[in-house]
Write a protein that holds these residues in place. Structure first.
Motif, PDB file in Angstrom:
ATOM      1  N   LEU A   1       0.854  -1.186   0.000  1.00 14.66           N
ATOM      2  CA  LEU A   1       0.000   0.000   0.000  1.00 14.66           C
ATOM      3  C   LEU A   1       0.884   1.228   0.000  1.00 14.66           C
ATOM      4  N   ARG A   2       0.371   2.315  -0.594  1.00 11.18           N
ATOM      5  CA  ARG A   2       1.149   3.552  -0.567  1.00 11.18           C
ATOM      6  C   ARG A   2       0.234   4.757  -0.798  1.00 11.18           C
ATOM      7  N   ALA A   3       0.442   5.802  -0.003  1.00 10.26           N
ATOM      8  CA  ALA A   3      -0.231   7.096  -0.191  1.00 10.26           C
ATOM      9  C   ALA A   3      -1.751   6.955  -0.224  1.00 10.26           C
ATOM     10  N   MET A   4      -2.296   6.268   0.778  1.00 15.90           N
ATOM     11  CA  MET A   4      -3.745   6.115   0.902  1.00 15.90           C
ATOM     12  C   MET A   4      -4.319   7.071   1.951  1.00 15.90           C
ATOM     13  N   TYR A   5      -3.484   7.952   2.486  1.00 15.83           N
ATOM     14  CA  TYR A   5      -3.946   8.910   3.484  1.00 15.83           C
ATOM     15  C   TYR A   5      -5.078   9.766   2.918  1.00 15.83           C
ATOM     16  N   GLY A   6      -6.089  10.016   3.756  1.00 16.79           N
ATOM     17  CA  GLY A   6      -7.241  10.791   3.321  1.00 16.79           C
ATOM     18  C   GLY A   6      -8.260   9.993   2.523  1.00 16.79           C
ATOM     19  N   CYS A   7      -8.078   8.675   2.412  1.00 15.79           N
ATOM     20  CA  CYS A   7      -8.968   7.842   1.601  1.00 15.79           C
ATOM     21  C   CYS A   7      -9.676   6.750   2.399  1.00 15.79           C
ATOM     22  N   ILE A   8      -9.180   6.415   3.564  1.00 12.14           N
ATOM     23  CA  ILE A   8      -9.602   5.206   4.268  1.00 12.14           C
ATOM     24  C   ILE A   8     -10.405   5.558   5.524  1.00 12.14           C
ATOM     25  N   PRO A   9     -11.660   5.081   5.631  1.00 10.51           N
ATOM     26  CA  PRO A   9     -12.456   5.370   6.825  1.00 10.51           C
ATOM     27  C   PRO A   9     -12.069   4.534   8.042  1.00 10.51           C
ATOM     28  N   ASP A  10     -11.492   3.361   7.826  1.00 11.37           N
ATOM     29  CA  ASP A  10     -11.152   2.468   8.937  1.00 11.37           C
ATOM     30  C   ASP A  10      -9.849   1.753   8.593  1.00 11.37           C
ATOM     31  N   TRP A  11      -8.741   2.274   9.109  1.00 12.69           N
ATOM     32  CA  TRP A  11      -7.428   1.713   8.789  1.00 12.69           C
ATOM     33  C   TRP A  11      -7.246   0.323   9.375  1.00 12.69           C
ATOM     34  N   GLU A  12      -7.799   0.093  10.547  1.00 15.18           N
ATOM     35  CA  GLU A  12      -7.678  -1.240  11.137  1.00 15.18           C
ATOM     36  C   GLU A  12      -8.364  -2.280  10.251  1.00 15.18           C
ATOM     37  N   ALA A  13      -9.546  -1.932   9.732  1.00 13.41           N
ATOM     38  CA  ALA A  13     -10.261  -2.860   8.858  1.00 13.41           C
ATOM     39  C   ALA A  13      -9.459  -3.131   7.584  1.00 13.41           C
ATOM     40  N   LEU A  14      -8.801  -2.097   7.049  1.00 10.91           N
ATOM     41  CA  LEU A  14      -7.988  -2.286   5.849  1.00 10.91           C
ATOM     42  C   LEU A  14      -6.811  -3.212   6.127  1.00 10.91           C
ATOM     43  N   TYR A  15      -6.139  -3.003   7.250  1.00 10.51           N
ATOM     44  CA  TYR A  15      -5.017  -3.868   7.610  1.00 10.51           C
ATOM     45  C   TYR A  15      -5.480  -5.304   7.831  1.00 10.51           C
ATOM     46  N   ARG A  16      -6.686  -5.475   8.380  1.00  9.16           N
ATOM     47  CA  ARG A  16      -7.214  -6.833   8.576  1.00  9.16           C
ATOM     48  C   ARG A  16      -7.474  -7.523   7.243  1.00  9.16           C
ATOM     49  N   LYS A  17      -7.893  -6.758   6.240  1.00 10.98           N
ATOM     50  CA  LYS A  17      -8.085  -7.346   4.909  1.00 10.98           C
ATOM     51  C   LYS A  17      -6.750  -7.799   4.328  1.00 10.98           C
ATOM     52  N   ALA A  18      -5.735  -6.970   4.502  1.00 10.20           N
ATOM     53  CA  ALA A  18      -4.407  -7.371   4.025  1.00 10.20           C
ATOM     54  C   ALA A  18      -3.955  -8.642   4.737  1.00 10.20           C
ATOM     55  N   PHE A  19      -4.188  -8.697   6.034  1.00 13.08           N
ATOM     56  CA  PHE A  19      -3.807  -9.888   6.808  1.00 13.08           C
ATOM     57  C   PHE A  19      -4.559 -11.119   6.288  1.00 13.08           C
ATOM     58  N   LYS A  20      -5.838 -10.967   6.033  1.00 12.01           N
ATOM     59  CA  LYS A  20      -6.669 -12.082   5.561  1.00 12.01           C
ATOM     60  C   LYS A  20      -6.196 -12.627   4.226  1.00 12.01           C
ATOM     61  N   HIS A  21      -5.828 -11.752   3.314  1.00 12.13           N
ATOM     62  CA  HIS A  21      -5.521 -12.172   1.947  1.00 12.13           C
ATOM     63  C   HIS A  21      -4.049 -12.499   1.728  1.00 12.13           C
TER      64      HIS A  21
END
Length: 342
Positions: A169-189
């Protein structure tokens, strides 16, 4: 060289060239030829064109968000210049994660123009590289081991669990409502043992050598983005402190490493390599500033377009002053999904 008072693990103070910045009315240092530093390779597979115009420039919409920067050629060229800035700042490495020589299946989330994915596919010919984004702005010609898809990373990902060996991931600041949820998706996949890396920037411009008062436009500009991010529910502060590292550890990643990198603006650093980084970073900012500010100031804060244009011009003038010795912080964090035996 790190100073004696510098906190452990923080980025070192950048040493200025005493011969630079004496005449702030001379902006010649920012006049870098962008054609010499950007890549012109082309690529795209699936695409969805859903733009709206804002003050004459296209902005991408998705099911969950409107991206806060334009998606036209001017802004995209700035993104490619930033790619080169980050590459030089990261010792010419596309990633700090210890992925080895055969990284396997690789996912680049929020790929933008696709330049990182293309460069990675060129460097690792045995890898299968997939880039996803809400905007179909990738070029038409790509390495045979690289492909792009339209996908909103805020929604459920298309890919099955344990699919990828490396997710970037890179330069997603200002785009993500829930960073923990995004990191969990990365962990899952990710496959067990696979690596995840995120590279994010702060919007505040700072200096080690010039005292910047609270009412300076550098601080006001940053506050407008921080407050705007709160209004949108999409934070611009993810790279501050140790938030990324702590979230990565919270969702289950191990061997997590955090690196802080100061990106100079303009050609003030004494070190020749950092001077070139600063010139490119200044070029990218100069080219992108209108795009960065217009949506935030007019759509989120409700400013009149003329008022916004004047403010952006004031910010541009101040960033061009090499005597400010300005820089902004970039945070790189990577970690590994544990194997069952860990």
């Amino acid at each position: 060289m790190e100073t004696a008072t510098q906190p452990p693990g923080e980025a070192p103070v950048l040493e200025p060239d005493p011969n630079v910045g004496a005449d702030d009315n001379n902006d010649a240092d920012s006049a870098v030829d962008s054609g010499s530093v950007t890549s012109s390779t082309d690529s795209l597979t699936d695409s969805i064109y859903d733009y709206r115009k804002l003050h004459g420039r296209p902005y991408q919409k998705s099911e969950t968000t409107e991206y806060w920067a334009p998606v036209d050629d001017t802004q995209n060229e700035g993104l490619d210049i930033i790619h080169n800035v980050l590459l030089m700042s990261m010792d010419d490495q596309l990633t700090f994660a210890p992925i080895g020589d055969n990284p396997g299946n690789v996912l680049d989330v929020g790929t933008g123009t696709g330049i990182w994915a293309i460069d990675f596919a060129d460097q690792y010919s045995s890898a299968e590289v997939t880039g996803t984004d809400i905007s179909p702005i990738q070029p038409r010609w790509v390495p045979p081991n690289c492909r792009f898809f339209i996908e909103d990373c805020v929604l459920d990902w298309t890919w099955p669990p344990d699919r990828f060996d490396f997710i970037h991931l890179r330069a997603m600041y200002g785009c993500i409502p829930d960073w923990e949820a995004l990191y969990r998706k990365a962990f899952k996949h990710l496959k067990p043992g696979g690596w995840f890396e995120d590279v994010e920037m702060d919007v505040k411009i700072e200096s080690d050598h010039v005292s910047i008062p609270d009412d300076h436009i550098f601080n006001k500009w940053a506050d407008l983005f921080y407050q705007g991010g709160d209004k949108m529910g999409r934070s611009f502060t993810i790279s501050q402190g140790h938030t990324m590292k702590e979230l990565m550890e919270k969702v289950g990643f191990v061997d997590v490493v955090e690196k802080k990198i100061k990106i100079p603006l303009h050609g003030w650093p004494k070190d020749p390599r950092l001077r070139n980084v600063g010139l490119l970073a200044q070029l990218a900012l100069d080219q992108s500033l209108d795009g960065f500010g217009t949506f935030m100031l007019t759509q989120i804060h409700g400013w009149d377009p003329t008022q916004a244009a004047v403010y952006i011009a004031k910010m541009r003038k101040e960033t061009r002053k090499a005597s400010n010795c300005p820089w902004y912080m970039t945070t790189v964090v990577y970690g590994r999904k544990p194997k069952s035996k860990d």
